[in-house]
Design an enzyme around this catalytic site. Structure first.
Site, mmCIF file in Angstrom:
data_model
loop_
_atom_site.group_PDB
_atom_site.id
_atom_site.type_symbol
_atom_site.label_atom_id
_atom_site.label_comp_id
_atom_site.label_asym_id
_atom_site.label_seq_id
_atom_site.Cartn_x
_atom_site.Cartn_y
_atom_site.Cartn_z
ATOM 1 N N HIS A 167 -1.093 3.217 6.303
ATOM 2 C CA HIS A 167 -0.471 3.992 5.201
ATOM 3 C C HIS A 167 -0.894 4.681 5.183
ATOM 4 C CE1 HIS A 167 1.827 0.343 5.064
ATOM 5 N NE2 HIS A 167 1.421 0.049 4.315
ATOM 6 N N LYS A 561 5.108 -2.120 -8.726
ATOM 7 C CA LYS A 561 6.130 -0.897 -9.299
ATOM 8 C C LYS A 561 7.647 -1.181 -10.023
ATOM 9 C CE LYS A 561 7.968 1.337 -6.328
ATOM 10 N NZ LYS A 561 8.982 1.163 -6.002
#
Length: 898
Positions: A167, A561
């Protein structure tokens, strides 16, 4: 306007600032020396006046930082720093941004060097090692609580399984990291040199040369790395640190547990580390990770570990100059040599000529040749790591039987530990794919027209063939875990087996299908999905082969999120509690795989404290988590720090299932369940009032450098799912966190906690909960760290870019409320007063990060108004480059970015 200080006054201000941070003398000396070397390079290599401009901005941001408590003075000083940043030409601003970024790399290096210095001092002074968070200490506590036999059983089952991912949160180029590593070695040489001697002069001269290299190395990648580039970057950590460090961790623990007996008899410490990797296997949203990339990733990893084993066996073999009279070989070792001589006479003759009457040396050198043949595909190659382990154990037993116990359980034991840990594959390569991709592929396959299959479906099938090939070549541990992103039903997991049969018929690879529960709704549905899936024939069969083991992955990023950091943390705890309770009742050996990121908004923070806050039976001696981006190098890039990190995490993993820890966590969760309920509801409502407001997504893209971050060549994976950001669903969790961090707001790590605590309201009870409830304490401490890296003055300027005063005020109000409550619970008058070392590290960097933030703001404003610039003026490209340079610098300054 206050006149700028004289040079003498500047030196005094900067010296007072550094002294006031409580920096240890040795570290301060390192920072000053490295800073002076950088200053010399700027004078020699920068454009005229660069050094003076850097110093002007540095002094102004320090004065603004120190004057912040006095509002009027702080505002004036901050405005002066802003004016300086705005006054630079675009070319000078670029140079200044690069200079501050280099400075951060050097400060980070000095801080790491100080940590290593302290760890080495402790290691050399028995009794000084922190006794509360080592495996040895955890084992002793377990032994007192559960008895010797049960403590030994739990130690034997200990497992720590970091999984390296690609990532894109490491903003440094690999060339920059390599330069910093060389500087680290030179700093060690400088420490060892006598004051004023030739060696000290030589070390400083070479450091100056390396700082010059760092300055001249372009800080931004010219293009995104390929997945194969990412594989090779991770391999550098293995080559430089992990291969040799991990067995030293085992040895240090065995030394602590057994004293003088360690190294002279069979160790009690198992090879408890397993290293996983998604690099080259994670294709969720990354079209560049293909089956051929996965095959290449496995080949590269195997090549690295086989080279490492070959060198290690050869080195230890050369040292076994024990003659046949003093140390006669066992019949088994003699037979091993005879078999090797018969199959490879020329090589055997060469080895025998160099090792006369040294049977153990001869056999070890022959094993090194066989490992080389395994790597190159020659005669005598091993077909599985178990064969090499058997040979090493035969040598170990022979040495022990002939009285050479220190050799048997010294270097030979290290080799055995390395093979047990890494096999011939090094990293256990895991595949990850989105459940929707599987559904689409099956729909095409079951439509019956093989001639009309899409490229995506053909690639899905090819992945299973790649897994099968990797298993045949490198063993079952080399590949086989298949993680299903956004698992929403048991069918999503069954689909993996269906696709494998489509690809290979009955000759399917061994698969451990791992559900990944990410959203709030999926976490709540997890126990029911698991109860259904374990009844499927493929799952029952695999679990019967693995002592009823099952792995379940929990996603921290998307849940945060989805509902905000507070509600996400509470939901993750509840999900773990229910899954662990179900697994215990079903007799399933559960491993929870924590999909944590480096930043606090993605589940980051100290891993050992997080482990000890988990629900009962959710750890049970096994801890697996993702490690990514800058975290990989921060935790595993330096041997002493890697050893300490592994020891701490393993200790917490062992201790988490102790009766005292389980009673504390479960008792606190029950006592404060009403608080959790109020915090969950209030924080979610507050979070939704922001992210569900009309126009929030485009506003977020305006007030942060989110769009521009996507242009950074950080990683091979795209930063978003669609062409534009119209809703949060379009945005991946990493840029969501990264963008808020760059804007110095860090919203993803704290938003909603102030409202949640205010909703409870009872300060005395909350203070009690903070002391006694590990989950709340970990949450509040992590938020304190996140808030310490915010800067309200700078945040206000980013928020002003969006022309939405309502949303900006909502953020600022929550920031103030959260800071107020965190300080009330943690004590003192400011953030991190209960963690002085961390407070020092943040305070040392903050004014320098401010300088880069001011340059970034300048560029961002220009880019936001670039639509009015004449076409072809090039203003966009110049400002974009400045912005990207500042992003890299802020990432280096804040350290945990995504």
């Amino acid at each position: 306007m206050t006149p700028e200080p004289t040079n003498t006054e500047a030196i005094r201000v900067i010296g007072r600032f550094e002294a006031g941070r409580g920096i240890p003398d040795e570290m301060r000396a390192d920072v000053r020396m490295l800073g002076a070397l950088l200053g010399q390079v700027l004078r020699e290599c920068g454009s005229p006046g660069l050094f003076e401009d850097v110093e002007r901005l540095r002094l102004a941001t320090i004065q603004a930082y120190e004057a912040e408590t006095a509002l009027a003075e702080g505002t004036e000083a901050f405005e002066r720093a802003t004016e300086i940043a705005e006054s630079f030409t675009i070319e000078r601003a670029d140079e200044v941004a690069r200079a501050f970024t280099c400075y951060f790399h050097l400060v980070n290096l000095a801080e790491e060097h100080q940590r290593v210095r302290i760890l080495r001092e402790r290691a050399g002074q028995p009794g000084r090692e922190d006794a509360t968070d080592t495996v040895a200490a955890a084992y002793e506590q377990l032994r007192r609580e559960v008895g010797d036999d049960e403590a030994r059983r739990r130690l034997a089952g200990l497992r720590f399984h970091p999984v390296f991912t690609a990532h894109p949160t490491e903003a440094r180029r690999r060339a920059v990291s390599t330069s910093i590593r060389r500087l680290s070695e030179l700093l060690t040489d400088h420490d060892a040199a006598s004051d004023g001697g030739s060696e000290e002069h030589r070390a400083r001269r070479r450091m100056l040369e390396e700082v010059d290299t760092l300055w001249r190395t372009a800080p931004l990648r010219a293009q995104k790395p390929s997945p194969t580039d990412e594989v090779r970057t991770v391999m550098s950590v293995f080559d430089e640190t992990l291969f040799t460090t991990v067995p030293h961790v085992y040895r240090r623990i065995d030394d602590a547990l057994r004293g003088e007996d360690s190294g002279a008899s069979t160790p009690v410490v198992p090879a408890f580390v397993r290293v996983g990797s998604w690099v080259g296997g994670d294709r969720d949203g990354n079209p560049f990770v293909t089956a051929s990339v996965t095959r290449e990733a496995a080949q590269i990893a195997s090549d690295h570990v086989l080279r490492g084993l070959e060198r290690a066996i050869d080195r230890i073999g050369r040292g076994l100059t024990l003659d046949a009279d003093s140390t006669p070989p066992s019949d088994e070792v003699a037979a091993m040599w005879d078999a090797f001589s018969a199959s490879q006479q020329d090589v055997a003759d060469e080895i025998a000529a160099r090792s006369p009457e040294e049977p153990h040396r001869r056999v070890m050198l022959s094993l090194a040749r066989r490992v080389a043949a395994t790597r190159l595909g020659g005669d005598g190659a091993y077909t599985a790591p178990e064969q090499l382990l058997a040979d090493l154990r035969a040598v170990q037993e022979s040495l022990a039987a002939s009285g050479a116990k220190r050799h048997a359980f010294g270097g030979i034991q290290h080799l055995i530990w390395q093979v047990e840990t890494y096999g011939f594959h090094l990293t256990e390569l895991e595949v990850r794919q989105h459940s929707q991709v599987h559904r689409q592929a099956l729909a095409e396959l079951e439509a019956g027209d093989d001639q009309q299959l899409s490229e995506q479906t053909l690639e899905v099938l090819e992945v299973f063939r790649a897994i099968a090939e990797i298993q045949r070549r490198y063993g079952l541990r080399a590949a086989g875990r298949y993680v299903v992103s956004f698992t929403q039903s048991a069918e999503d997991l069954a689909n993996v087996h269906r696709l494998a049969r489509h690809a290979l018929g009955d000759d399917v690879p061994v698969l451990d299908v791992v559900p990944l529960f990410e959203t709030f709704a999926d976490l709540q549905a997890a126990p029911a999905i698991l109860a259904e899936v374990v009844e499927f024939p493929e799952f029952r069969a695999r679990m019967s082969e693995t002592e009823n083991r099952l792995e379940v992955m929990l996603g921290y990023s998307d849940s945060s999120k989805d509902v905000g950091p507070v509600a996400a943390n509470l939901a993750l705890y509840e999900a773990q509690e229910k899954i662990a309770l179900w697994a215990q009742g079903a007799g399933i050996a559960l491993t929870l795989f924590h999909g944590r990121g480096g930043a606090l908004g993605r589940g980051g923070g100290p891993a050992n404290s997080a482990i000890l806050a988990q629900p009962p039976h959710s750890v049970d001696g096994r801890f697996k988590l993702t490690e990514q981006g800058e975290v990989i190098f921060a935790r595993y890039g330096e041997p002493a720090i890697a050893m300490r990190h592994i020891d701490q995490v393993a200790a917490a993993t062992l201790l988490a299932s102790s009766p005292s820890v389980e009673q504390r966590t479960s008792g606190a969760a029950a006592r404060y369940a009403d608080i959790a309920q109020k915090m969950d509801a209030a924080s979610r409502e507050r979070f939704f009032s922001l992210v569900k407001a009309d126009g929030f997504a485009p506003w977020f893209a305006t007030v942060t450098p989110m769009e521009e971050i996507g242009l950074l060549a950080l990683g091979s994976r795209p930063a978003r799912r669609g062409l534009s950001v119209e809703s949060l669903e379009d945005l991946r969790a990493i840029p969501w966190v990264f963008a808020w961090t760059q804007a110095r707001i860090n919203l993803a790590g704290w938003f909603g906690l102030g409202t949640a605590l205010e909703a409870v309201g009872d300060e005395a009870r909350l203070a009690e909960a903070y002391r006694e409830w590990p989950l709340l304490r970990t949450m509040v401490d992590n938020v304190a760290m996140s808030l310490a890296k915010t800067d309200e003055r700078i945040a206000r300027r980013y928020l002003a870019l969006g022309d939405r005063d309502d949303l900006a005020q909502l953020v600022l109000d929550e920031l103030a409320l959260t800071r107020e409550w965190v300080i009330r619970l943690t004590g003192g008058s400011g953030l991190l007063e209960n963690k002085p070392i961390l407070q020092r590290a943040v305070a040392l960097r903050s004014p320098y990060v401010d300088a880069l933030s001011l340059l970034q703001l300048r560029a961002l404003r220009e880019l936001r108004s670039a639509a009015s610039a004449p076409e072809g003026s090039g203003a966009d490209d110049e400002q974009r480059r400045l912005l990207l340079l500042s992003v890299s610098g802020v990432a280096a300054g804040l350290q945990n970015t995504g």
